[in-house]
Design a protein around this motif. Structure first.
Motif, PDB file in Angstrom:
ATOM      1  N   ILE A 142      -8.709  -3.496  -1.549  1.00  0.00           N
ATOM      2  CA  ILE A 142      -9.412  -4.206  -0.472  1.00  0.00           C
ATOM      3  C   ILE A 142     -10.301  -5.303  -1.060  1.00  0.00           C
ATOM      4  N   PHE A 170      -3.383   2.284   6.351  1.00  0.00           N
ATOM      5  CA  PHE A 170      -3.476   1.241   5.326  1.00  0.00           C
ATOM      6  C   PHE A 170      -2.097   0.646   5.045  1.00  0.00           C
ATOM      7  N   ARG A 176      -6.479  -3.417   7.104  1.00  0.00           N
ATOM      8  CA  ARG A 176      -6.726  -2.697   5.849  1.00  0.00           C
ATOM      9  C   ARG A 176      -8.182  -2.853   5.411  1.00  0.00           C
ATOM     10  N   ARG A 231      -3.665  -7.348   6.953  1.00  0.00           N
ATOM     11  CA  ARG A 231      -4.773  -7.505   6.014  1.00  0.00           C
ATOM     12  C   ARG A 231      -6.108  -7.140   6.647  1.00  0.00           C
ATOM     13  N   PRO A 241       0.791  -1.221   0.000  1.00  0.00           N
ATOM     14  CA  PRO A 241       0.000   0.000   0.000  1.00  0.00           C
ATOM     15  C   PRO A 241       0.822   1.268   0.000  1.00  0.00           C
ATOM     16  N   HIS A 290      -7.666   2.159  -3.658  1.00  0.00           N
ATOM     17  CA  HIS A 290      -7.483   1.373  -2.445  1.00  0.00           C
ATOM     18  C   HIS A 290      -8.711   0.516  -2.135  1.00  0.00           C
TER      19      HIS A 290
END
Length: 675
Positions: free
Chosen positions: A125, A87, A95, A92, A38, A121
């Motif tokens: 995800i 982020f 995020r 995981r 990220p 983003h």
């Protein structure tokens, strides 16, 4: 405040590089790619923030002012910066938990460029959650809004979503144009992994190997060891022929680079493992010639293997199989022969002690090189010869190296010499001769010959007639007179009333059978060809099925026979063929592990496998390279082959009977019509 100040501060805060100047991340960050990647979007945000700052503070040193269209307000930038910071550093689950905040931010700032960063983003995800359709849609939306760091990220995410959705070819098409064109190090790493994996899954082996080289060269120093391990695992899935081609191409390039960055070392390592596992002398020699300096600690073992090219070796109980890849016909036959050999050796049944090693005569190698490789692996008996050319070359090798060989196709007559050459196979044209004579006896003329090997048809047409063959009473088999030689020449086709010969390498045209008003159709091709011709046959013609037409024979047809072959079920109401019990049991045994009855070449391969096992099963249970012992064991195997008594499918004989050619009566039977 200026753009350089902002960019420098965020590079320090997040360990990210700007889009125009890749940087180094702190060495302590060793998370998997999706865990640390990220930060690449932070680089995109930096660019947006810098643009906004340039507009707000004014250009310095006479530089042109940066357009403020990409960035939002300072408050919006600060808010998104805080979200992306979490982020970038989160796991995981952390995020994924940011999705509501990113959605809310995107909704409040839908009119400026920062919403595009948030959307990218959100696509990320969705990718991590496995919602591939949403990931692809969001990424495509961001990508459509224009190029740049965020656009690159969106395209990579779209390609990743396609690949993970089981669409490697479209994914490869999306990702391939970006290779070596993305500046941001994080995006580059994700891209290289995804595009390489997509190429692998699409079976684009040459491109996959090339992309592995790019991935390795462009990797960060602290990631390279892990990426080398990933590439090493992928190379195990690449067909060996493509790795050999990559080795040759790498040698031609002649580049001198750091071994840790050089894919050639990984390719050489993989090929060295294969050469040692297979005891492939030819490959070992080529490795030394082309990539000797890259072999590392495997160099000594490969040198020893290559030096053993002329070393005699026998391993218990090993049979070598040589296949031909020179023509489509020989490749088809080779697949069928291999299935038959495996069945004959019992490899598909639990508890088999047999060991089968195989090579083909294609590529850069030759028959002698392939056979030398098989002998280096310890084969005491060889099986080869799916066509006359290969069989003749193999017979020469057998005599020169004093190793017994079972030929599935007869060689040239002059090659039938020596104590180590055994002919299991049969000329397919002998079946043509027998059936042509049978059709002529029934007045089923003129005859159309459909399919079959063009070379065999040419040989048959040019050869003198042999004694006619027939069948007594319609159910008993007839016999072609061919004393003393399995490859006796068939009768000239014209002498048997054959008016035309039709190929069967495309969709069969039934109109081709009508102009000469044929009364008989002789099916010399393989099963698909025979099926087409049977469907197209006019009413009232007599069908005759050659050896390769391994399909259920229609009522009233003639079928070429040799021993129990063909092992196919008779149609309802037909009289069972002679020895139906033996054929039925053999067919049931075959169908236990195969979807359809054995073809002619599979049946010959099975007989060769049974005989080969008789040759090797009583040899000592330990391997040897002692020349005198190897010679003695090969002689023992040849003697066992000569005297073996086994049940065979393609002949009523039970072995060679002390000779070198398997006795075989080629005949036919008539399938009676249902009453």
């Amino acid at each position: 405040m200026n753009a350089v100040d902002i960019s420098g501060r965020f590079s320090a805060a997040f360990g990210a590089s700007t889009h125009g100047a890749p940087g180094r991340r702190p060495a302590r960050r060793r998370r998997p790619l999706l865990a640390r990647a990220p930060a690449l979007a932070v680089a995109a945000l930096i660019a947006l923030g810098a643009a906004s700052a340039g507009a707000g503070c004014g250009a310095q040193d006479g530089a042109e002012a940066v357009s403020p269209a990409l960035g939002g307000s300072p408050e919006a930038q600060a808010e998104l910066r805080r979200i992306l910071s979490r982020f970038a550093s989160g796991a995981r689950a952390e995020r994924i938990a940011l999705e509501p905040e990113l959605l809310a931010f995107r909704g409040r700032h839908a009119g400026d460029g920062l919403a595009r960063v948030a959307a990218a983003h959100l696509a990320w995800i969705a990718l991590e959650r496995g919602d591939l359709r949403r990931a692809e849609a969001l990424a495509a939306e961001v990508e459509a809004e224009g190029p740049g760091a965020t656009g690159d990220l969106a395209r990579v995410l779209r390609g990743a979503a396609l690949r993970r959705a089981g669409k490697p070819k479209p994914a490869f098409g999306v990702l391939r144009p970006l290779v070596s064109k993305v500046i941001d190090a994080y995006v580059r790493s994700l891209l290289n992994e995804e595009v390489t994996t997509a190429a692998m899954e699409a079976g684009a082996w040459t491109q996959a190997v090339e992309l592995m080289g790019v991935w390795l060269r462009e990797a960060d120093d602290d990631d390279r060891a892990a990426i080398r391990a990933q590439i090493g695992a992928l190379l195990r899935k690449v067909p060996i022929a493509h790795l050999v081609a990559a080795m040759r191409a790498g040698e031609a390039a002649g580049e001198v680079v750091d071994p840790q960055v050089d894919l050639r070392s990984l390719v050489a390592e993989r090929l060295a493992i294969v050469a040692r596992e297979r005891r492939d002398v030819a490959l070992a020699k080529e490795l030394l010639d082309r990539a000797g300096a890259l072999l590392g600690n495997q160099g000594d073992a490969i040198s020893e293997l290559a030096a053993g090219a002329g070393t005699a070796r026998v391993e218990p109980p090993t049979v070598g199989l040589l296949l031909s890849t020179r023509t489509s016909e020989s490749r088809r036959r080779g697949v069928e022969i291999a299935a038959g050999v495996a069945h004959g050796l019992g490899l598909l049944r639990p508890g088999s002690d047999a060991r089968l090693v195989s090579r083909d005569d294609g590529g850069q190698g030759s028959v002698d090189e392939a056979l030398s490789s098989l002998t280096a692996e310890g084969a005491a008996v060889l099986i080869a010869g799916s066509d006359r050319e290969q069989a003749t070359a193999v017979a020469k090798f057998a005599r020169a190296n004093a190793i017994p060989v079972l030929l599935v196709h007869p060689p040239e007559p002059a090659a039938l010499d020596g104590a180590f050459v055994f002919v299991v196979g049969e000329e397919p044209a002998r079946g043509i001769d027998v059936l042509a004579a049978a059709l002529a006896e029934r007045g089923a003329k003129p005859v159309a010959l459909v399919g079959g090997d063009a070379g065999a048809r040419k040989d048959a047409a040019a050869s003198p007639p042999s004694a006619p063959a027939g069948a007594a009473g319609g159910a008993a088999p007839g016999a072609a007179a061919a004393p003393g030689a399995a490859g006796a020449a068939p009768a000239a086709l014209a002498e048997r009333g054959i008016a035309l010969a039709l190929p069967c390498d495309a969709a069969f045209d039934p109109r081709a059978l009508r102009p000469p008003a044929v009364r008989g159709i002789l099916l010399a091709g393989d099963a698909p060809c025979a099926e087409q011709a049977i469907r197209a046959a006019p009413r009232g013609v007599t069908l005759a099925l050659g050896f390769e037409a391994a399909v259920p024979p229609p009522p009233g047809s003639l079928v070429a026979t040799a021993g129990l072959f063909p092992l196919v079920a008779a149609p309802a109401g037909a009289q069972p063929p002679p020895a139906a019990g033996g054929a039925g049991a053999a067919l049931a045994l075959w169908l236990a592990t195969h979807p359809s009855p054995p073809s002619f070449w599979a049946a010959l391969g099975r007989d060769a496998g049974v005989l080969a096992w008789a040759g090797v099963q009583r040899l000592p249970k330990t391997g040897t390279e002692d020349p005198a012992e190897v010679k003695a064991r090969r002689l023992a195997a040849a003697s066992a082959l000569s005297s073996a008594t086994v049940e065979l499918w393609t002949t009523s004989a039970t072995g060679f009977g002390g000779k070198r050619v398997l006795p075989r009566v080629v005949g036919y039977r008539e399938i009676e019509k249902a009453r």
